[in-house]
Design a protein around this motif. Structure first.
Motif, short mmCIF file in Angstrom:
data_model
loop_
_atom_site.label_atom_id
_atom_site.label_comp_id
_atom_site.label_asym_id
_atom_site.label_seq_id
_atom_site.Cartn_x
_atom_site.Cartn_y
_atom_site.Cartn_z
N LYS A 110 0.85 -1.19 0.00
CA LYS A 110 0.00 0.00 0.00
C LYS A 110 0.88 1.24 0.00
O LYS A 110 1.84 1.34 0.77
N VAL A 111 0.58 2.17 -0.89
CA VAL A 111 1.27 3.46 -0.90
C VAL A 111 0.24 4.56 -0.72
O VAL A 111 -0.88 4.45 -1.21
N ASP A 112 0.62 5.60 -0.02
CA ASP A 112 -0.32 6.67 0.31
C ASP A 112 -0.32 7.76 -0.75
O ASP A 112 -0.29 8.96 -0.42
N TYR A 113 -0.35 7.36 -2.00
CA TYR A 113 -0.36 8.33 -3.09
C TYR A 113 -1.43 7.96 -4.10
O TYR A 113 -1.69 6.78 -4.36
N ILE A 114 -2.04 8.97 -4.68
CA ILE A 114 -3.15 8.76 -5.63
C ILE A 114 -2.61 8.16 -6.92
O ILE A 114 -1.56 8.57 -7.41
N ASP A 115 -3.36 7.21 -7.50
CA ASP A 115 -2.96 6.63 -8.79
C ASP A 115 -3.95 6.97 -9.91
O ASP A 115 -3.90 6.39 -10.98
N ARG A 116 -4.85 7.90 -9.64
CA ARG A 116 -5.84 8.30 -10.65
C ARG A 116 -5.17 9.19 -11.70
O ARG A 116 -4.49 10.15 -11.35
N PRO A 117 -5.33 8.89 -12.98
CA PRO A 117 -4.69 9.72 -14.02
C PRO A 117 -5.17 11.17 -13.98
O PRO A 117 -6.27 11.47 -13.51
N ARG A 118 -4.35 12.07 -14.50
CA ARG A 118 -4.74 13.48 -14.61
C ARG A 118 -5.10 13.76 -16.07
O ARG A 118 -6.08 13.24 -16.58
N CYS A 119 -4.30 14.61 -16.72
CA CYS A 119 -4.37 14.87 -18.16
C CYS A 119 -5.75 15.23 -18.66
O CYS A 119 -6.35 14.52 -19.47
N GLY B 145 -15.38 16.47 -16.00
CA GLY B 145 -16.65 15.81 -15.76
C GLY B 145 -16.51 14.68 -14.75
O GLY B 145 -15.59 14.64 -13.94
N LYS B 146 -17.41 13.73 -14.85
CA LYS B 146 -17.50 12.66 -13.87
C LYS B 146 -17.04 11.34 -14.47
O LYS B 146 -17.27 11.06 -15.63
N GLU B 147 -16.37 10.53 -13.64
CA GLU B 147 -15.96 9.21 -14.11
C GLU B 147 -17.19 8.36 -14.40
O GLU B 147 -18.16 8.34 -13.64
N ASP C 240 -18.90 -14.11 -24.21
CA ASP C 240 -18.34 -14.36 -22.88
C ASP C 240 -16.85 -14.01 -22.86
O ASP C 240 -16.22 -13.90 -23.91
N GLY C 241 -16.31 -13.82 -21.65
CA GLY C 241 -14.90 -13.51 -21.55
C GLY C 241 -14.56 -12.59 -20.39
O GLY C 241 -15.33 -12.44 -19.44
N GLN C 242 -13.36 -11.99 -20.47
CA GLN C 242 -12.86 -11.02 -19.49
C GLN C 242 -13.16 -9.61 -20.00
O GLN C 242 -13.90 -9.41 -20.96
N ILE C 243 -12.52 -8.62 -19.36
CA ILE C 243 -12.70 -7.19 -19.64
C ILE C 243 -14.19 -6.83 -19.68
O ILE C 243 -14.73 -6.38 -20.69
N PRO C 244 -14.88 -7.06 -18.55
CA PRO C 244 -16.30 -6.71 -18.52
C PRO C 244 -16.58 -5.21 -18.50
O PRO C 244 -17.62 -4.76 -19.00
N GLU C 245 -15.65 -4.45 -17.94
CA GLU C 245 -15.95 -3.05 -17.62
C GLU C 245 -14.92 -2.12 -18.25
O GLU C 245 -13.72 -2.39 -18.20
N ILE C 246 -15.39 -1.04 -18.84
CA ILE C 246 -14.54 0.03 -19.35
C ILE C 246 -14.83 1.29 -18.56
O ILE C 246 -15.99 1.69 -18.39
N ILE C 247 -13.76 1.89 -18.04
CA ILE C 247 -13.88 3.09 -17.20
C ILE C 247 -13.41 4.28 -18.01
O ILE C 247 -12.32 4.26 -18.59
N PHE C 248 -14.21 5.33 -18.07
CA PHE C 248 -13.92 6.43 -18.99
C PHE C 248 -14.47 7.76 -18.48
O PHE C 248 -15.28 7.80 -17.54
N TYR C 249 -13.99 8.83 -19.11
CA TYR C 249 -14.52 10.18 -18.92
C TYR C 249 -15.03 10.68 -20.26
O TYR C 249 -14.43 10.40 -21.31
#
Length: 354
Positions: A186-195, A199-201, A344-353
């Motif tokens: 565990k590291v106490d630093y944010i890993d959320r991208p910037r750039c 809006g909302k995730e 069927d398969g993996q990669i069920p979810e895509i996270i985007f802005y």
């Protein structure tokens, strides 16, 4: 004072770069809102990347939220130019933290760290402290925790922060382990991208049902897709182990299908708890996705058998109360793990802005 009197008697005022701040101070002090509006309008028209931090400091000092917002937008769009300007090292700690908290800065984290070190050196001098590692860490305070070290490559981290003396030996070791091993400490630093994420995730899930036992032999899980509008993909949600809490190693990619060009990738890992939930795996930087272009989402996992999705949808629409509909259309991908279709398969979810 002359500008105020002239404005009160003639409703006209001559404002220039040398007088605008004193005029704004006077307008605020003597409650002349129309003159205040003239000053803010002048500053807005003359706002540039190289003076954005200076004006942001003044906007916060004079409680001008609209001007402050415009300054922050300018910093977001031209972050490198803004932090290279002289005014950056003159800002106060609260302004520095307000900027570092933003998801919308368009700059690599290693360069942002270099600018923050410059600010710390200038702050030591302002406080008449020797410019030592310990004093730089002291003046930075909580600002240091807002640097997103996990977004750096291991080479960037080794060449910069690891040798800066600002991080403790324990933090350096933990971050190196974060880059190289699984399970990750565990590291106490944010890993959320910037750039320039605005809006909302958002996220979509293409499967209607979850089943057990999906195996891995080094072949990638892939799914092709198109979208109807410009978005930025920041990560995937992946299924985890059917055997209880487990750690996986994974490489994730987005590939331009027609050009066979990798647009973004990350070698990382994730921990799962044995449930049929999805677990977030993020890119280091957002990946721009253009409408009607065909892309391949790719994940290569190393670990035990996992859950997997079934009854896959060909089309998934995400509706937002504040944005237009985002429509994903999915297609089977050649060379997919276990020779599967979109059903069927993996990669069920895509996270985007959007």
């Amino acid at each position: 004072m002359y500008e105020r009197l002239m404005f009160l008697y003639s409703d006209e005022v001559q404002i220039g770069p040398e007088t605008v701040m004193t005029t704004l101070y006077t307008a605020k002090k003597y409650a002349v809102p129309a003159l205040e509006a003239h000053c803010v309008d002048f500053l807005t028209k003359h706002l540039r990347a190289d003076n954005a931090f200076m004006l942001l400091t003044q906007a916060r000092l004079f409680d001008e939220p609209q001007l402050a917002s415009l300054c922050l937008d300018t910093i977001d769009k031209s972050t490198m130019d803004a932090i290279s300007a002289e005014g950056f090292t003159d800002i106060d700690i609260d302004t520095l933290c307000a900027v570092l908290e933003r998801d919308t800065l368009s700059i690599r984290e290693s360069r942002l760290f270099g600018a923050v070190v410059r600010w710390a050196e200038a702050e030591c001098q302002r406080q008449q402290l020797p410019v030592t590692f310990g004093n730089k860490q002291k003046v930075l305070g909580r600002a240091l925790s807002l640097i997103r070290f996990p977004l750096m490559t291991i080479e960037e981290f080794a060449a910069g922060p690891a040798q800066s003396g600002i991080l403790s030996d324990r933090e350096v070791v933990n971050l190196f382990l974060h880059f190289t091993v699984n399970p990750k400490p565990k590291v106490d630093y944010i890993d959320r991208p910037r750039c320039c994420l605005r809006g909302k995730e958002c996220s979509i899930n293409r499967f209607q049902q979850v089943e057990s036992r999906w195996g891995y032999s080094g072949t990638s899980d892939r799914i092709r897709f198109t979208v109807n509008r410009r978005i930025s993909i920041v990560g995937f949600g992946l299924y985890g182990s059917i055997h209880g809490p487990t750690d996986y190693q994974v490489n994730i990619q987005i590939i331009d299908y027609e050009k066979n060009q990798t647009l973004g990738q990350n070698d990382t890992g994730f921990s799962c708890d044995g449930t049929a939930s999805t677990f977030r795996v993020m890119f280091k930087e957002p990946i721009e996705i253009l409408p009607t272009v065909c892309y391949t989402a790719c994940a290569t996992l190393k670990g035990p058998d996992s859950h997997y999705g079934t009854k896959g949808l060909k089309k998934v629409i995400h509706e937002s109360p504040t944005a237009s509909k985002t429509c994903f259309v999915f297609y089977s991908s050649p060379g997919n793990n276990n020779g599967t279709s979109i059903e069927d398969g993996q990669i069920p979810e895509i996270i985007f802005y959007t």
